[in-house]
Design a protein around this motif. Structure first.
Motif, PDB file in Angstrom:
ATOM      1  N   VAL A 197       0.765  -1.144   0.054  1.00 18.09           N
ATOM      2  CA  VAL A 197      -0.165   0.063   0.173  1.00 18.09           C
ATOM      3  C   VAL A 197       0.725   1.152   0.124  1.00 18.09           C
ATOM      4  N   ASP A 198       0.608   2.243  -0.813  1.00 15.54           N
ATOM      5  CA  ASP A 198       1.255   3.487  -0.812  1.00 15.54           C
ATOM      6  C   ASP A 198       0.999   4.212  -0.063  1.00 15.54           C
ATOM      7  N   LEU A 199       1.532   4.905   1.225  1.00 17.09           N
ATOM      8  CA  LEU A 199       1.080   5.651   2.319  1.00 17.09           C
ATOM      9  C   LEU A 199       0.645   6.951   1.732  1.00 17.09           C
ATOM     10  N   THR A 200       1.167   7.354   0.600  1.00 17.83           N
ATOM     11  CA  THR A 200       0.544   8.594  -0.045  1.00 17.83           C
ATOM     12  C   THR A 200      -0.922   8.591  -0.473  1.00 17.83           C
ATOM     13  N   SER A 201      -1.525   7.528  -0.351  1.00 20.68           N
ATOM     14  CA  SER A 201      -2.819   7.299  -1.075  1.00 20.68           C
ATOM     15  C   SER A 201      -3.801   7.957  -0.373  1.00 20.68           C
ATOM     16  N   PRO A 202      -4.910   8.627  -1.092  1.00 19.17           N
ATOM     17  CA  PRO A 202      -6.103   9.289  -0.325  1.00 19.17           C
ATOM     18  C   PRO A 202      -6.785   8.124   0.656  1.00 19.17           C
ATOM     19  N   GLY A 203      -6.865   8.926   2.045  1.00 16.17           N
ATOM     20  CA  GLY A 203      -7.541   7.940   2.941  1.00 16.17           C
ATOM     21  C   GLY A 203      -6.462   7.403   4.099  1.00 16.17           C
ATOM     22  N   VAL A 204      -5.179   7.634   3.642  1.00 14.76           N
ATOM     23  CA  VAL A 204      -4.280   7.161   4.684  1.00 14.76           C
ATOM     24  C   VAL A 204      -3.778   8.351   5.740  1.00 14.76           C
ATOM     25  N   THR A 205      -3.979   8.038   6.900  1.00 15.81           N
ATOM     26  CA  THR A 205      -3.406   8.907   7.770  1.00 15.81           C
ATOM     27  C   THR A 205      -2.356   8.468   8.695  1.00 15.81           C
ATOM     28  N   VAL A 206      -1.184   9.010   9.007  1.00 14.94           N
ATOM     29  CA  VAL A 206      -0.206   8.610   9.802  1.00 14.94           C
ATOM     30  C   VAL A 206      -0.043   9.452  11.111  1.00 14.94           C
ATOM     31  N   ARG A 207      -0.066   8.894  12.391  1.00 12.14           N
ATOM     32  CA  ARG A 207       0.071   9.902  13.465  1.00 12.14           C
ATOM     33  C   ARG A 207       1.447   9.078  14.324  1.00 12.14           C
ATOM     34  N   PRO A 208       2.390   9.892  14.401  1.00 14.12           N
ATOM     35  CA  PRO A 208       3.397   9.468  15.453  1.00 14.12           C
ATOM     36  C   PRO A 208       3.115   9.328  16.771  1.00 14.12           C
ATOM     37  N   ILE A 209       3.665   8.049  17.439  1.00 13.64           N
ATOM     38  CA  ILE A 209       3.355   8.050  18.892  1.00 13.64           C
ATOM     39  C   ILE A 209       4.894   8.278  19.825  1.00 13.64           C
ATOM     40  N   GLU A 210       4.708   9.162  20.615  1.00 14.22           N
ATOM     41  CA  GLU A 210       6.222   9.111  21.278  1.00 14.22           C
ATOM     42  C   GLU A 210       6.228   8.180  22.247  1.00 14.22           C
ATOM     43  N   ASN A 211       7.660   7.550  22.265  1.00 15.30           N
ATOM     44  CA  ASN A 211       7.837   6.666  23.224  1.00 15.30           C
ATOM     45  C   ASN A 211       8.352   6.955  24.521  1.00 15.30           C
ATOM     46  N   LEU A 212       8.752   6.256  25.519  1.00 17.04           N
ATOM     47  CA  LEU A 212       9.157   6.467  26.761  1.00 17.04           C
ATOM     48  C   LEU A 212      10.336   7.475  26.546  1.00 17.04           C
TER      49      LEU A 212
END
Length: 387
Positions: A192-207
């Motif tokens: 899957v191309d992550l630049t496709s419409p409908g894809v949302t990426v949200r970073p999660i900060e670790n410890l």
């Protein structure tokens, strides 16, 4: 021009010498022993391209696809020397996961398109496996892919997706049908191309206050059917096949070795070796590390001899992760009240990243299959205990 040679025809000693010499000479010192466990692609791009130009970026790919074609014995040496020299971990899902998957199960068109783009760094991949309700129990995944003409429509969520925020493609496990009795059935692998419409990426900060992980959302994402790997509903075995050798490297002694060297450094600076109680605890940790090295070598020999590993290799990850935790806990004890600092601690002979190592040691017991899951594997597959 990438260098091609039959590396497997060399003795282990000769290969180790050649590999170590070139890597030591060419890996920039600014990248050695980085505090950051998973640097992003842009931080390592020059080193990534240097390895690709040399032909040493993908150790186990066949040479016809731009790899080194290493057998299990030489691959273990590759990993050992990489760790010994303090080289950074490159964004390697394309190299270690997607590439082998396509080489074994992909179409000729997929190989011709994706493999060169992995080596060039044009495509940076992440792994879309875990979900909020399907982590260690991966077969319970619910992200759905529904066929719609010449496409699949994907809806769902992935979580703990390493480095998704710096990737542009994701290897995605999806649910295409459901079998109430066997939940491993009905799983399909898509590219899957992550630049496709409908894809949302949200970073999660670790410890460690780093954004290694992300959650990825798919809302009516259209994926061309040509991006299917293997057959519909038969992706579970594909997903397992490319993770086979990962199990031994999750139990490699490199992390505890680094941690023990940091403990020694801090203990020398703080005068801890004058305390007999500390010396006794240190000796136990040192002996445990010797035992881990011996156990790792036993499983490595199995790979060298016949290329297969049994379920008992799960003991390596448990041993390695718990020893890593014990060493880093001891390091915090020596650091005393300064253990609360995320900053490195001066020793007069360099610095020790005590808290950073401690926090990193928590993660090893979880990723790659938690220690609880590893114990379940040992109980069922090795000891023959009932579920």
């Amino acid at each position: 021009m990438a260098e091609q040679q039959d590396w497997n025809s060399l003795s282990d000693t000769e290969f180790r010498k050649i590999f170590r010499s070139w890597v030591d000479e060419n890996c920039p010192m600014r990248l050695r022993n980085m505090r950051k466990q998973r640097p992003v692609f842009d931080e390592l791009a020059d080193w990534y391209h240097a390895l690709a130009d040399k032909g040493w970026l993908s150790p186990v790919w066949p040479q016809e696809y731009g790899g080194m074609g290493l057998n299990a014995a030489k691959h273990i040496i590759y990993v050992e020397e990489w760790a010994r020299l303090g080289c950074p971990r490159i964004p390697d899902h394309g190299i270690g996961l997607v590439g082998p998957l396509l080489i074994e199960f992909g179409t000729e068109a997929q190989k011709a398109h994706y493999l060169p783009r992995i080596l060039s760094g044009e495509d940076v991949w992440c792994q879309g496996y875990s979900e909020p309700g399907a982590g260690s129990d991966l077969a319970s995944l619910r992200t759905a892919a529904v066929r719609d003409g010449d496409s699949f429509i994907v809806n769902g969520q992935k979580i703990w997706t390493t480095l998704a925020h710096c990737a542009n493609w994701i290897l995605l496990l999806t649910r295409t049908s459901r079998d109430e009795k066997v939940k491993q059935k009905g799983i399909t692998v898509l590219l899957v191309d992550l630049t496709s419409p409908g894809v949302t990426v949200r970073p999660i900060e670790n410890l460690r206050q780093e954004a290694d992980f992300c959650e990825v959302f798919f809302e009516n994402v259209r994926v061309p059917a040509e991006n299917l790997v293997g057959e519909v509903d038969k992706g579970w075995n594909l997903a397992k096949a490319v993770l086979g050798h990962e199990r031994i490297f999750l139990g490699a002694p490199s992390r505890p070795e680094v941690a023990l060297s940091r403990l020694e450094q801090l203990a020398e600076a703080r005068g801890a070796f004058a305390d007999p109680a500390f010396v006794a605890r240190y000796a136990r940790l040192r002996l445990d590390l010797y035992d881990l090295g011996s156990a790792f070598e036993r499983f490595a020999k199995q790979l060298r001899d016949d290329g297969t590993l049994g379920a008992d290799v799960s003991v390596l990850k448990i041993f390695c992760s718990e020893l890593y935790q014990k060493i880093t806990e001891e390091t915090l004890d020596i650091a005393g009240e300064e253990a609360r600092f995320l900053d490195d601690l001066p020793t007069g002979n360099g610095e020790v990243d005590a808290m950073n190592l401690y926090l990193d040691s928590r993660a090893l017991a979880i990723f790659g299959g938690s220690n609880e899951i590893q114990r379940t594997i040992l109980a069922k597959a090795v000891l023959g205990l009932p579920s």
